[in-house]
Scaffold this active site. Sequence first.
Site, mmCIF file in Angstrom:
data_model
loop_
_atom_site.group_PDB
_atom_site.id
_atom_site.type_symbol
_atom_site.label_atom_id
_atom_site.label_comp_id
_atom_site.label_asym_id
_atom_site.label_seq_id
_atom_site.Cartn_x
_atom_site.Cartn_y
_atom_site.Cartn_z
ATOM 1 C CB SER A 145 -28.234 -38.434 -63.870
ATOM 2 O OG SER A 145 -29.428 -37.864 -63.080
ATOM 3 C CG ASP A 199 -27.070 -32.380 -59.741
ATOM 4 O OD1 ASP A 199 -28.674 -31.739 -59.705
ATOM 5 O OD2 ASP A 199 -26.826 -32.334 -59.107
ATOM 6 C CG HIS A 231 -28.666 -32.896 -62.534
ATOM 7 N ND1 HIS A 231 -27.800 -33.227 -61.434
ATOM 8 C CD2 HIS A 231 -28.937 -33.695 -63.400
ATOM 9 C CE1 HIS A 231 -28.483 -34.554 -62.082
ATOM 10 N NE2 HIS A 231 -28.762 -35.145 -63.221
#
Length: 253
Positions: A145, A199, A231
């Site tokens: 991320s 995601d 995610h």
Amino acid sequence: MDLITVSTKPIALLTITLGSTIFFILILRPHTFSPKPDSMARSFVLWLHGLGDSGPANEPIKTLFTSPEFRNTIWKFPSAPSNPVTCNYGSVMPSWFDIHEIPVTADSPKDENGVLKAVQNVHAMIDKELAAGTNPKNIFVCGFSQGGALTLASVLLYPRTLGGGAVFSGWVPFNSTMIERMPADAKKTPILWSHGMADRTVLFEAGQAGPPFLEQAGVSCEFKAYPGLAHSISNEELRYLESWIKTRLQSSS
């Protein structure tokens, strides 16, 4: 698909949490010692976590890398400093740089100054490892991320060719004008980019924007899409990362 799960905060960039559904079973085996010299040179894996997370919370990841090629690997899981984050209404939390909006899209505003400051800190960690004698081709930077975005920036701006950079559910954290600042040797570092197609925090489109950007910069990138993955990081992704690094490790000979 076995997953390393993530927390479900509504507006924060979701970060890795190692939940109770994952069990790491360590089996103690008797060691046999060979008089032959170890042909596998020292290697280094630097893992950069996501927004609001910490380095120690991610350390169990290394237990999945059981291949003998990793017996001389040094792992480092640093924690981001605490900073106010715009997408969380200025709340202070561990953050490598500022994030303006959630979900992150291909066109989200970019905190280039904050990214460049964070890159300097990552480069200092790499420099320290090089000073310890590690071959730069045996240094791998990986991140999830926000940490994935920082991984990309750090590798592309480092003055030497590294073993590789692995981006998980990340995005390009700067504009194309930054290509002019990328050293020629940095462009030779291979990139592995993995992104879940489900995601909703860092949209799949943000990940898809990575390969064309890297192609424009002249950087080799392998992009892997994971259907149904939100995610988070799956064990499948980490198993592939293990094999991807193994094929690039340099021996001591």
